[in-house]
Design a protein around this motif. Structure first.
Motif, short mmCIF file in Angstrom:
data_model
loop_
_atom_site.label_atom_id
_atom_site.label_comp_id
_atom_site.label_asym_id
_atom_site.label_seq_id
_atom_site.Cartn_x
_atom_site.Cartn_y
_atom_site.Cartn_z
N PHE A 151 33.26 39.60 38.63
CA PHE A 151 33.33 40.53 37.51
C PHE A 151 34.12 39.86 36.38
CE2 PHE A 151 31.95 44.39 39.68
CZ PHE A 151 32.12 44.03 41.01
N ARG A 152 33.84 40.28 35.16
CA ARG A 152 34.65 39.83 34.05
C ARG A 152 34.95 41.02 33.16
NH1 ARG A 152 30.25 36.06 30.82
NH2 ARG A 152 28.94 37.75 29.99
N GLN A 153 36.09 40.91 32.48
CA GLN A 153 36.46 41.96 31.54
C GLN A 153 36.96 41.29 30.27
OE1 GLN A 153 39.69 44.64 32.64
NE2 GLN A 153 38.67 46.32 31.54
N ALA A 154 36.24 41.51 29.19
CA ALA A 154 36.66 41.01 27.89
C ALA A 154 37.62 42.01 27.27
CB ALA A 154 35.44 40.81 27.00
N PRO A 155 38.47 41.55 26.36
CA PRO A 155 39.43 42.47 25.72
C PRO A 155 38.74 43.66 25.10
CG PRO A 155 39.95 40.20 25.18
CD PRO A 155 38.63 40.17 25.89
N GLY A 156 39.20 44.84 25.46
CA GLY A 156 38.66 46.06 24.89
C GLY A 156 37.32 46.49 25.45
N GLU A 179 29.77 43.03 35.93
CA GLU A 179 29.53 42.21 37.10
C GLU A 179 28.53 41.14 36.70
OE1 GLU A 179 28.24 44.22 40.63
OE2 GLU A 179 28.65 42.48 41.90
N VAL A 180 28.91 39.89 36.82
CA VAL A 180 28.04 38.81 36.37
C VAL A 180 27.24 38.19 37.51
CG1 VAL A 180 29.47 38.28 34.37
CG2 VAL A 180 29.89 37.09 36.53
N SER A 181 27.73 38.32 38.74
CA SER A 181 26.99 37.75 39.86
C SER A 181 27.39 38.43 41.15
CB SER A 181 27.23 36.25 39.98
OG SER A 181 28.51 35.98 40.53
N CYS A 182 26.51 38.30 42.13
CA CYS A 182 26.78 38.83 43.45
C CYS A 182 26.17 37.89 44.47
CB CYS A 182 26.21 40.24 43.58
SG CYS A 182 26.46 40.97 45.18
N LEU A 183 26.91 37.62 45.52
CA LEU A 183 26.47 36.69 46.56
C LEU A 183 26.53 37.37 47.92
CD1 LEU A 183 25.92 33.70 47.57
CD2 LEU A 183 28.42 33.54 47.80
N HIS A 224 37.33 38.20 37.83
CA HIS A 224 37.80 38.63 39.15
C HIS A 224 36.68 38.49 40.17
CE1 HIS A 224 41.11 41.10 37.27
NE2 HIS A 224 40.24 41.18 36.29
N CYS A 225 37.08 38.36 41.43
CA CYS A 225 36.11 38.49 42.50
C CYS A 225 36.51 39.69 43.36
CB CYS A 225 35.99 37.23 43.33
SG CYS A 225 37.51 36.67 44.10
N ALA A 226 35.54 40.25 44.04
CA ALA A 226 35.78 41.41 44.89
C ALA A 226 34.67 41.47 45.93
CB ALA A 226 35.82 42.70 44.07
N ALA A 227 34.86 42.28 46.95
CA ALA A 227 33.95 42.30 48.09
C ALA A 227 33.39 43.68 48.35
CB ALA A 227 34.69 41.80 49.34
N LEU A 228 32.11 43.73 48.64
CA LEU A 228 31.43 44.97 49.00
C LEU A 228 30.99 44.86 50.45
CD1 LEU A 228 30.19 47.66 47.84
CD2 LEU A 228 28.08 46.34 47.54
N THR A 245 41.39 35.38 36.85
CA THR A 245 41.70 34.12 36.19
C THR A 245 41.07 34.15 34.81
OG1 THR A 245 41.62 31.70 36.43
CG2 THR A 245 39.71 32.92 37.25
N GLN A 246 41.83 33.74 33.81
CA GLN A 246 41.39 33.87 32.42
C GLN A 246 40.50 32.71 32.02
OE1 GLN A 246 41.89 36.40 30.19
NE2 GLN A 246 40.63 35.28 28.71
N VAL A 247 39.37 33.06 31.43
CA VAL A 247 38.45 32.07 30.87
C VAL A 247 38.37 32.32 29.36
CG1 VAL A 247 36.06 31.29 30.78
CG2 VAL A 247 37.11 31.84 32.98
N THR A 248 38.66 31.31 28.60
CA THR A 248 38.58 31.40 27.14
C THR A 248 37.67 30.30 26.63
OG1 THR A 248 40.83 32.29 27.03
CG2 THR A 248 39.88 31.45 24.98
N VAL A 249 36.63 30.71 25.93
CA VAL A 249 35.67 29.77 25.37
C VAL A 249 35.82 29.81 23.85
CG1 VAL A 249 33.27 29.03 25.28
CG2 VAL A 249 34.13 30.27 27.29
#
Length: 130
Positions: free
Chosen positions: A37-42, A47-51, A95-99, A124-128
């Protein structure tokens, strides 16, 4: 309390690449589908992927399809998110999380609400940015 630990984020130029790692002591990954998952400011979580850890089946949001891939290392008990051709809009806290595999078993994991996932890490922060 069990929780994932994510790492690998950083500052990267547009078009660059990063590999994020996700692991958690005491979490038996074969019992879960692992979501990134990712969360941008505001903004809300995306959820960007699931494995599916047991068979490696992967799903991706349209926003990252063709640029992001996932992999797993059973020996290291880690899941990875490989991010290529990064764009400024990929900036966010990842973030990662489990279902559990038995929960929403008939539903594609990208359609499952984030609140149903467990062990969400600190991220973990990713800044592009150029």
């Amino acid at each position: 309390q069990l929780q994932f630990v994510e790492s690998g984020g950083g500052l990267v130029l547009p078009g660059g690449s990063l590999v994020l790692s996700c692991g958690g002591s005491g979490i038996h990954l074969y019992d879960y589908r692992i979501g990134w998952f990712r969360q941008a400011p505001g903004k809300d979580y995306e959820e960007v992927s699931c494995l599916h850890y047991v068979d490696g089946t992967e799903y991706y949001a349209d926003s990252v399809k063709g640029r992001f891939t996932t992999s797993r290392d059973s020996a290291k008990k880690q899941v990875y998110l490989h991010m290529n051709n990064l764009k400024p809009e990929d900036t966010g806290l990842y973030h990662c999380a489990a279902l559990p595999v038995w929960l929403y078993s008939g539903t594609m994991c990208l359609d499952v609400p984030r609140e149903e996932y467990r062990f969400l890490g600190q991220g973990t922060q990713v800044t592009v940015s150029s």
